[in-house]
Design an enzyme around this catalytic site. Structure first.
Site, mmCIF file in Angstrom:
data_model
loop_
_atom_site.group_PDB
_atom_site.id
_atom_site.type_symbol
_atom_site.label_atom_id
_atom_site.label_comp_id
_atom_site.label_asym_id
_atom_site.label_seq_id
_atom_site.Cartn_x
_atom_site.Cartn_y
_atom_site.Cartn_z
ATOM 1 N N GLY A 109 20.089 17.024 14.888
ATOM 2 C CA GLY A 109 18.842 17.627 14.426
ATOM 3 C C GLY A 109 18.952 18.320 13.085
ATOM 4 O O GLY A 109 18.069 19.080 12.719
ATOM 5 N N GLU B 228 26.125 15.871 16.643
ATOM 6 C CA GLU B 228 25.562 14.511 16.613
ATOM 7 C C GLU B 228 24.515 14.334 15.521
ATOM 8 O O GLU B 228 23.331 14.171 15.829
ATOM 9 C CB GLU B 228 24.894 14.228 17.964
ATOM 10 N N PRO B 229 24.908 14.350 14.256
ATOM 11 C CA PRO B 229 23.903 14.138 13.207
ATOM 12 C C PRO B 229 23.454 12.683 13.155
ATOM 13 O O PRO B 229 24.265 11.771 13.312
ATOM 14 C CB PRO B 229 24.664 14.505 11.919
ATOM 15 N N GLY B 230 22.170 12.472 12.974
ATOM 16 C CA GLY B 230 21.656 11.116 12.774
ATOM 17 C C GLY B 230 21.027 11.028 11.405
ATOM 18 O O GLY B 230 21.591 10.490 10.455
ATOM 19 N N TYR C 112 4.082 12.572 14.059
ATOM 20 C CA TYR C 112 4.218 14.032 14.014
ATOM 21 C C TYR C 112 4.032 14.610 12.626
ATOM 22 O O TYR C 112 4.725 15.537 12.239
ATOM 23 C CB TYR C 112 5.492 14.551 14.677
ATOM 24 N N CYS D 39 -5.088 -1.148 11.048
ATOM 25 C CA CYS D 39 -6.453 -0.756 11.392
ATOM 26 C C CYS D 39 -6.460 0.583 12.099
ATOM 27 O O CYS D 39 -6.810 0.688 13.281
ATOM 28 C CB CYS D 39 -7.071 -1.828 12.282
ATOM 29 N N GLU D 40 -6.021 1.614 11.404
ATOM 30 C CA GLU D 40 -5.994 2.978 11.931
ATOM 31 C C GLU D 40 -6.199 3.917 10.759
ATOM 32 O O GLU D 40 -5.495 3.799 9.744
ATOM 33 C CB GLU D 40 -4.608 3.326 12.513
HETATM 34 C C1 LIG Z 1 20.663 14.124 22.002
HETATM 35 C C2 LIG Z 1 20.406 13.895 20.557
HETATM 36 N N1 LIG Z 1 21.442 13.968 19.695
HETATM 37 C C3 LIG Z 1 21.257 13.755 18.376
HETATM 38 C C4 LIG Z 1 20.020 13.463 17.857
HETATM 39 C C5 LIG Z 1 19.904 13.204 16.395
HETATM 40 O O1 LIG Z 1 18.989 13.987 15.732
HETATM 41 P P1 LIG Z 1 18.911 13.919 14.148
HETATM 42 O O2 LIG Z 1 18.793 12.499 13.743
HETATM 43 O O3 LIG Z 1 17.714 14.714 13.806
HETATM 44 O O4 LIG Z 1 20.197 14.522 13.645
HETATM 45 C C6 LIG Z 1 18.914 13.395 18.715
HETATM 46 C C7 LIG Z 1 17.563 13.098 18.199
HETATM 47 O O5 LIG Z 1 16.572 13.056 18.832
HETATM 48 C C8 LIG Z 1 19.118 13.612 20.108
HETATM 49 O O6 LIG Z 1 18.095 13.529 20.977
#
Ligand SMILES: Cc1ncc(COP(=O)(O)O)c(C=O)c1O
Length: 467
Positions: free
Chosen positions: A277, A319-321, A367, A394-395
């Site tokens: 997150g 857990e960065p995404g 969002y 179409c929105e």
């Molecule tokens: C359990 C968990 N870990 C990691 C992430 C990754 O979040 P982000 O991409 O914002 O770092 C998420 C996103 O929803 C998640 O649900």
């Protein structure tokens, strides 16, 4: 660090339809460095170039629209996270964007990988990811998904419900194996952007509540199960978080839970994951912390809390995404139509329609996510005009960039680039209005590699079981 996202004209001042945070740029062609991948720049011709290829040459080669990943940028962010967190494990959250090549990059850069469905697991494995470095999430994993995870030998299954414990026990007995598990807990912290709210967030679908006692019950049950090997506790507090405040509360509550578990069982759990997150710059007012700042902040919080509870510091993970794939990705679109719409009080708004939209990036509609944009095929001498970049669906809510200043002379055939578009865009794409999903290409040193090819009408029709 505390930019509050303000969405749309309802928040604008009385004289301008622009939101208050959006300022009229002095140079409408200037790129705000923090928003773009490291190897993106405007070259002398005025064109946007990404990793040695102009936007126009990428579209000439692979068509429009297209998602472009700056490979060196992606890899360097992955490396930066791994190095900044040292002995903490870093799992890339595959949901943000995953394909087999990305799984390979993540593996090569020494990170772990989180998946949350059987589909993501299959991609990770096909990409050559070591199953021991895979974590399996999901609040409703099916028998088949759990079986696939157990058969592959994933390093950790993050358990989300009492039904899942029962299901896993049954499957482990059937397969004569032991599952490596963590328990997903709800800490009572929900972070969105820089805010966190201390109670409301219990009302959501993920995890076992610490407050309500379900988390401790699940931990004790898993600990005593002959079919499960309980590794520790998992918490994830939200998205687009800019600082460590929310994590501080989450760390305190999860470590308190670990202390309570120790009191109840005599066993000290050895692993704690604080989730992902971590925020990125979508617009120039976003000022996220660096991985180094986050690592130092989180480390000192966890050490402090462990001292307070008399615990050893567990094996930690994050857990960065989006923080890895978001800034590495740019969406390129071609302008189809341009309109100026009177919106009352003598004000108008420029609507620029492009050849994609909410089917390839649902975030603004879902969002109210904000993005920025620039004219990509040329620099313009025209003045900045408040514009809205919209899609072809179409929105009315089919908006890609709600508010941005773009040159007054943007016209059909021009190219628009949206930075920081690598996360939760193509990975959340749909076929709404039967629009085929765009390709994703990697660019490195001027070379284009297709990661996901463009969907075709034949692909769509192939699913149609009718005539
Ligand atoms: C359990 C968990 N870990 C990691 C992430 C990754 O979040 P982000 O991409 O914002 O770092 C998420 C996103 O929803 C998640 O649900």
């Amino acid at each position: 660090m505390t930019h509050m996202h303000v969405a749309g004209s309802i928040h604008a001042d009385a004289t301008s339809p622009a939101p208050q945070w959006l300022t009229r740029p002095e140079d409408v062609n200037a790129l705000t460095k923090e928003l773009w991948s490291n190897n993106a720049k405007r070259i002398e011709s005025g064109e946007l170039e990404i990793a040695g290829r102009t936007a126009a040459s990428i579209i000439d080669e692979v068509g429009s629209p297209v998602y472009v990943i700056d490979e060196a940028d992606f890899r360097s962010r992955a490396r930066q996270w791994r190095e900044a967190f040292g002995d903490w494990q870093v799992f890339y959250a595959g949901k943000s964007f995953l394909c087999t090549t990305v799984a390979r990059w993540i593996s090569e850069e020494g990170l772990g990988l989180d998946v949350c469905t059987g589909g993501e697991l299959a991609v990770a494995l096909r990409g050559g990811m070591d199953p021991a470095r895979i974590g399996m999430h999901g609040n409703n994993k099916s028998d088949d998904e759990l079986r696939a995870a157990l058969a592959a030998g994933v390093g950790r299954i993050i358990v989300d419900s009492a039904h899942e414990i029962t299901r896993l026990e049954r499957l482990c007995a059937e397969l004569d194996t032991v599952a490596e598990v963590m328990i997903r807990v709800t800490t009572g912290v929900e972070a969105h952007t820089h805010e966190y709210i201390a109670t409301a967030h219990e009302d959501q679908k993920f995890g076992f509540s610490i407050n309500g006692g379900a988390a401790l019950v699940a931990l004790v049950r898993s600990h005593h199960s002959p079919h499960l090997h309980l590794r520790g506790v998992h918490s994830h507090i939200g998205s687009q978080i800019f600082d460590t405040n929310g994590f501080e509360v989450a760390a305190r509550r999860t470590l308190k839970l670990i202390a309570q578990f120790k009191e109840a069982t005599g066993t000290e759990l050895r692993e704690l994951d604080l989730g992902g997150g971590f925020g990125i710059s979508y617009v120039k007012e976003d000022t996220p912390a660096t991985p180094e700042e986050l690592a130092a902040g989180l480390r000192s919080i966890v050490e402090h809390e462990c001292r307070g509870f008399g615990l050893q510091v567990p094996v930690m993970s994050v857990e960065p995404g989006r923080a890895i794939c978001g800034p590495a990705g740019t969406a390129l679109y071609t302008v189809g139509t341009v309109k100026t719409v009177e919106i009352g009080s003598g004000q108008s708004r420029r609507y620029i329609s492009v050849d994609g939209g909410m089917s390839d990036n649902i975030r603004p509609a879902l969002y109210a996510a904000e993005y920025s944009a620039t004219l990509a095929n040329r620099a313009s001498a025209a003045g900045p005009v408040l514009s809205r970049v919209v899609g072809k669906h179409c929105e009315g809510g089919d908006i890609l960039v709600r508010d941005e200043f773009l040159p007054d002379d943007v016209a059909p055939g021009d190219l628009i680039a949206i930075p920081a578009a690598g996360a939760y865009s193509r990975s959340m794409a749909s076929n709404y209005n039967h629009v085929p999903r765009p390709p994703v290409v990697a660019v490195a040193d001027g070379r284009i590699t297709t990661l996901l090819r463009r969907e075709t009408l034949d692909d769509l029709l192939a699913l149609d079981a009718g005539a």
